[in-house]
Motif scaffolding. Structure first.
Motif, PDB file in Angstrom:
ATOM      1  N   GLN A   1       0.833  -1.216   0.000  1.00  0.00           N
ATOM      2  CA  GLN A   1       0.000   0.000   0.000  1.00  0.00           C
ATOM      3  C   GLN A   1       0.865   1.262   0.000  1.00  0.00           C
ATOM      4  OE1 GLN A   1      -2.650  -0.743   3.313  1.00  0.00           O
ATOM      5  NE2 GLN A   1      -3.441  -2.587   2.290  1.00  0.00           N
ATOM      6  N   THR A   2       2.001   1.190   0.648  1.00  0.00           N
ATOM      7  CA  THR A   2       2.924   2.335   0.608  1.00  0.00           C
ATOM      8  C   THR A   2       3.391   2.596  -0.817  1.00  0.00           C
ATOM      9  OG1 THR A   2       3.679   2.010   2.883  1.00  0.00           O
ATOM     10  CG2 THR A   2       5.168   3.194   1.395  1.00  0.00           C
ATOM     11  N   THR A   3       3.803   1.530  -1.507  1.00  0.00           N
ATOM     12  CA  THR A   3       4.210   1.686  -2.906  1.00  0.00           C
ATOM     13  C   THR A   3       3.074   2.279  -3.741  1.00  0.00           C
ATOM     14  OG1 THR A   3       5.846  -0.098  -2.873  1.00  0.00           O
ATOM     15  CG2 THR A   3       4.795   0.377  -4.985  1.00  0.00           C
ATOM     16  N   HIS A   4       1.887   1.748  -3.535  1.00  0.00           N
ATOM     17  CA  HIS A   4       0.723   2.228  -4.292  1.00  0.00           C
ATOM     18  C   HIS A   4       0.456   3.711  -3.997  1.00  0.00           C
ATOM     19  CE1 HIS A   4      -3.838   1.644  -5.336  1.00  0.00           C
ATOM     20  NE2 HIS A   4      -3.215   2.437  -6.183  1.00  0.00           N
ATOM     21  N   ALA A   5       0.526   4.076  -2.730  1.00  0.00           N
ATOM     22  CA  ALA A   5       0.259   5.461  -2.348  1.00  0.00           C
ATOM     23  C   ALA A   5       1.285   6.412  -2.978  1.00  0.00           C
ATOM     24  CB  ALA A   5       0.282   5.598  -0.821  1.00  0.00           C
ATOM     25  N   VAL A   6       2.527   5.966  -3.057  1.00  0.00           N
ATOM     26  CA  VAL A   6       3.573   6.801  -3.667  1.00  0.00           C
ATOM     27  C   VAL A   6       3.288   6.993  -5.152  1.00  0.00           C
ATOM     28  CG1 VAL A   6       6.019   6.851  -4.310  1.00  0.00           C
ATOM     29  CG2 VAL A   6       5.347   6.252  -1.959  1.00  0.00           C
ATOM     30  N   ALA A   7       2.894   5.913  -5.813  1.00  0.00           N
ATOM     31  CA  ALA A   7       2.569   6.021  -7.236  1.00  0.00           C
ATOM     32  C   ALA A   7       1.370   6.953  -7.445  1.00  0.00           C
ATOM     33  CB  ALA A   7       2.279   4.635  -7.811  1.00  0.00           C
ATOM     34  N   GLU A   8       0.380   6.840  -6.591  1.00  0.00           N
ATOM     35  CA  GLU A   8      -0.812   7.706  -6.707  1.00  0.00           C
ATOM     36  C   GLU A   8      -0.437   9.177  -6.509  1.00  0.00           C
ATOM     37  OE1 GLU A   8      -3.765   7.128  -7.702  1.00  0.00           O
ATOM     38  OE2 GLU A   8      -4.138   4.967  -7.447  1.00  0.00           O
ATOM     39  N   LYS A   9       0.464   9.409  -5.555  1.00  0.00           N
ATOM     40  CA  LYS A   9       0.869  10.796  -5.289  1.00  0.00           C
ATOM     41  C   LYS A   9       1.615  11.375  -6.496  1.00  0.00           C
ATOM     42  CE  LYS A   9       0.942  13.233  -2.059  1.00  0.00           C
ATOM     43  NZ  LYS A   9       0.114  14.432  -1.741  1.00  0.00           N
ATOM     44  N   VAL A  10       2.486  10.585  -7.092  1.00  0.00           N
ATOM     45  CA  VAL A  10       3.206  11.043  -8.281  1.00  0.00           C
ATOM     46  C   VAL A  10       2.207  11.327  -9.402  1.00  0.00           C
ATOM     47  CG1 VAL A  10       4.799  10.321 -10.124  1.00  0.00           C
ATOM     48  CG2 VAL A  10       5.377   9.865  -7.713  1.00  0.00           C
ATOM     49  N   ALA A  11       1.263  10.422  -9.569  1.00  0.00           N
ATOM     50  CA  ALA A  11       0.268  10.580 -10.631  1.00  0.00           C
ATOM     51  C   ALA A  11      -0.543  11.857 -10.424  1.00  0.00           C
ATOM     52  CB  ALA A  11      -0.652   9.356 -10.660  1.00  0.00           C
ATOM     53  N   GLU A  12      -0.937  12.089  -9.186  1.00  0.00           N
ATOM     54  CA  GLU A  12      -1.745  13.280  -8.864  1.00  0.00           C
ATOM     55  C   GLU A  12      -0.974  14.561  -9.189  1.00  0.00           C
ATOM     56  OE1 GLU A  12      -2.667  13.450  -4.640  1.00  0.00           O
ATOM     57  OE2 GLU A  12      -2.423  15.636  -4.761  1.00  0.00           O
ATOM     58  N   LYS A  13       0.306  14.597  -8.789  1.00  0.00           N
ATOM     59  CA  LYS A  13       1.096  15.798  -9.031  1.00  0.00           C
ATOM     60  C   LYS A  13       1.336  16.026 -10.523  1.00  0.00           C
ATOM     61  CE  LYS A  13       2.135  17.962  -6.182  1.00  0.00           C
ATOM     62  NZ  LYS A  13       1.321  18.910  -5.365  1.00  0.00           N
ATOM     63  N   LEU A  14       1.557  14.910 -11.267  1.00  0.00           N
ATOM     64  CA  LEU A  14       1.919  15.054 -12.675  1.00  0.00           C
ATOM     65  C   LEU A  14       0.698  15.048 -13.594  1.00  0.00           C
ATOM     66  CD1 LEU A  14       5.076  12.742 -12.930  1.00  0.00           C
ATOM     67  CD2 LEU A  14       4.977  15.205 -12.484  1.00  0.00           C
ATOM     68  N   GLY A  15      -0.463  14.784 -13.022  1.00  0.00           N
ATOM     69  CA  GLY A  15      -1.661  14.735 -13.855  1.00  0.00           C
ATOM     70  C   GLY A  15      -1.683  13.550 -14.808  1.00  0.00           C
ATOM     71  N   ILE A  16      -1.158  12.430 -14.327  1.00  0.00           N
ATOM     72  CA  ILE A  16      -1.148  11.211 -15.144  1.00  0.00           C
ATOM     73  C   ILE A  16      -1.799  10.088 -14.338  1.00  0.00           C
ATOM     74  CG2 ILE A  16       0.941  11.927 -16.374  1.00  0.00           C
ATOM     75  CD1 ILE A  16       2.565  10.061 -14.563  1.00  0.00           C
ATOM     76  N   GLY A  17      -1.853   8.886 -14.902  1.00  0.00           N
ATOM     77  CA  GLY A  17      -2.414   7.759 -14.167  1.00  0.00           C
ATOM     78  C   GLY A  17      -1.340   7.037 -13.361  1.00  0.00           C
ATOM     79  N   ALA A  18      -1.730   6.554 -12.181  1.00  0.00           N
ATOM     80  CA  ALA A  18      -0.777   5.819 -11.357  1.00  0.00           C
ATOM     81  C   ALA A  18      -0.289   4.563 -12.070  1.00  0.00           C
ATOM     82  CB  ALA A  18      -1.421   5.447 -10.019  1.00  0.00           C
ATOM     83  N   VAL A  19      -1.096   4.056 -12.989  1.00  0.00           N
ATOM     84  CA  VAL A  19      -0.696   2.837 -13.697  1.00  0.00           C
ATOM     85  C   VAL A  19       0.430   3.100 -14.695  1.00  0.00           C
ATOM     86  CG1 VAL A  19      -2.910   1.697 -13.455  1.00  0.00           C
ATOM     87  CG2 VAL A  19      -2.476   3.186 -15.438  1.00  0.00           C
TER      88      VAL A  19
END
Lengths: 387, 387
Positions: B84-102
């Motif tokens: 979940q930590t890894t997932h949360a980090v990916a989501e945060k990056v996605a949110e900041k960059l305006g892209i998908g976490a996937v």
């Protein structure tokens, strides 16, 4: 007494001039019969030493009447000249004992790539022949030592009163355990009546759970030889199961003595894999951990680093769920379901004996592999040995 | 500049509070496009770290728009909470960059079995996002260092004037090379136009002859990740062969930098197997020598112990005649036809670079495997790391 405890065997150990320090360096073991059944296992290394090339032909008919062993030189990678030395030694033993050279197993141990002085060996055989005696087992055991700090031997007695039979054994070195020696040599004797095919089955069943499960550094010797000879002198014929049980006990005893004397080791590590899908998979997993330099260096540092255990388990093809592995070190379950469990600080790694238990949760097979830690002394010993 | 040398990429390296010494410990790399093709390879270890479990799903569609990497904790064997930590980090990056976490690859390195502090990572992503720049490659390269003594990077430029395209790369650690770090992380960027399937083929062809041939101690990391991203910002489309050649050169450069910085090593050893029946067999033989603790300890002791080379070769299944192997150390043929040849005393092992050449006389394939010697410093480093 070791190999001369069972009736029907004589042995000797002499100084043939191979070791510069004057220590015993040539051993001879003779089976006096009445039976001459035998079985042997050799290193699986494809680059075998000359004595192994010779001996694996000798043993094919299940008859061995003598074993001659030398320390102070492995006679490995010495070419046709070296093979001729092995052959000459076998012929000399045969001539002295009045038997055929094709019934003489030859074993050598020591440095590889150096020729053994042939005349010293031949003179040594003469001296050993003259010294053969029914209590020569101890001298023979000392003559095969290289950097061993103590000789290794075992004696087991079985059978009801009046029906006793026994097994004796001697071992040197540690194959991969104390690899400066580069070789494990084992001779086992019994006065039981055991036909060669039974001996062979029993020996394979025994090495499988003893010497084959010692793995110090993953390095495979060029000279490993284990030979068992049955004299039949007791007149007692144990069942194959009885004999196999005793031979296993003898081999495990010798293997543990090798482990305990491994050079440079601070810890003896028993890695037990439980609930594996098969015994082979349990061994594969145990061996992967036994070969992890990272884990072994951690044990040297008294660090119960279970992450390095899992990282090794993950390199195998055994059945398990990577997210559901349990690991105990010295019976403390520091990892459950592949995540941290008990505090590693509660694991005391100062004692010499360390146990690692890995629960694969994939079946009901179990196996134990033995190894040592990776220490400064190991590096020192093996960087300084031949220079 | 490394990964930000090619057009179309920004990067940053910040201190997120994972390293107690205040050094940079979180890196972010963004592909600005116009293309987002990518390819990745991961550790073959079945017990993979959480970032690898996440990222191997992310890369399946051949699209990656950002890579976020942290040192100071491997997030390995930390269970669902760690995932979940890894997932949360990916989501945060996605949110900041305006892209998908996937489309966000996550890499972590450091100790295994310890949870990474999630809030530090999320705050670090915020800081890294704010710091993203077209010259942030150097900071990113420093932020992924663990015990590396220097950052590793490569820049290559190709193409005629006006048609230039380039490759940039950064690497940390050394997987099995400097195993205290337990991980090799590599990010490679290019501004060439390279469709994902071509990238994938080129990457596999490149890792096969570079990172896959580094083998310090046989230990396989849980976190190894190599990701390449193509922005297409140069507008130039090299042929697959041109791109593969350049990517190979970049990967070999990074691999050799990892080798040169391996902790605890006194020697860099190149083991070249010639005249093998196949390239796979050449690699198998080279790797067997690279994994011989005995040989590697001998090199540490400046001992050209070719017997230990042959003993390792003999453990493989490659085609060769055990009685007809030649071995050179530093170009001195100390063994011919599996017997002693040139005097080993003429081999000077004091220089850091050592070459071993093994002639199998079985075909015309060749491969080189790289390793280091086994030293006191290796044992010290890996016995003291986590305690």
């Amino acid at each position: 007494m070791s190999i001369t405890h069972p009736a029907g065997f004589t042995a000797a150990g002499v100084h043939a001039g191979l070791k510069s320090n004057g220590n015993l360096d040539l051993a001879l073991v003779q089976n006096l019969g009445p039976t001459f059944d035998s079985a042997s296992v050799f290193t699986a290394n494809r680059c075998k030493a000359n004595p192994v090339l010779w001996s694996q032909e000798v043993v094919k008919d299940g008859v061995v009447r003598a074993v001659v062993l030398n320390s102070g030189g492995a006679n490995c990678y010495t070419g046709p000249e070296g093979f001729q030395t092995t052959h000459a030694v076998a012929e000399k033993v045969a001539e002295k004992l009045g038997i055929g050279a094709v019934d003489v197993v030859v074993c050598s141990t020591g440095l590889i790539g150096l020729a053994n002085p042939r005349q010293n060996l031949l003179d040594g055989v003469e001296a050993a022949y003259a010294a053969l005696s029914a209590d020569g087992g101890a001298d023979a055991g000392r003559a095969i030592m290289t950097t061993d700090s103590v000789p290794k031997s075992v004696v087991l007695t079985r059978g009801a009163p009046g029906q006793e039979w026994s097994i004796g054994g001697m071992a040197k070195g540690a194959g991969m355990l104390a690899p400066a020696m580069a070789t494990m040599l084992v001779v086992i004797t019994t006065d039981a009546v055991v036909p060669a095919p039974v001996l062979d089955q029993a020996l394979r069943a025994s090495t499988r759970v003893s010497f084959d499960r010692l793995d110090s550094d993953g390095c495979m010797s060029t000279n490993d030889t284990v030979t068992v000879m049955a004299s039949g002198a007791s007149g007692v014929t144990p069942t194959p199961a009885e004999f196999t049980e005793a031979l296993q006990e003898a081999c495990i005893s010798l293997a543990k003595q090798l482990l305990a004397d491994a050079e440079g080791a601070d810890h003896e590590i028993s890695i037990t894999v439980v609930n594996a899908a098969s015994e082979d998979e349990a061994v594969e997993v145990g061996r992967s951990v036994a070969r992890s330099n990272l884990f072994k260096a951690a044990v040297f540092g008294n660090d119960p680093n279970w992450g390095r255990v899992l990282a090794s388990v993950g390199t195998t093809q055994a059945a398990f769920d990577p997210a559901d592995l349990d690991v105990a070190i010295n019976d403390v379950w520091v990892c459950k379901q592949s995540t941290p469990a008990a505090d590693p600080a509660t694991v005391d790694l100062k004692p010499r004996h360390v146990t690692v238990t890995i629960d694969l949760k994939a079946g009901d097979a179990t196996a134990t592999v033995w190894t040592n830690d990776l220490t400064h002394a190991y590096v020192h010993e093996n960087s300084a040995y031949s220079s």
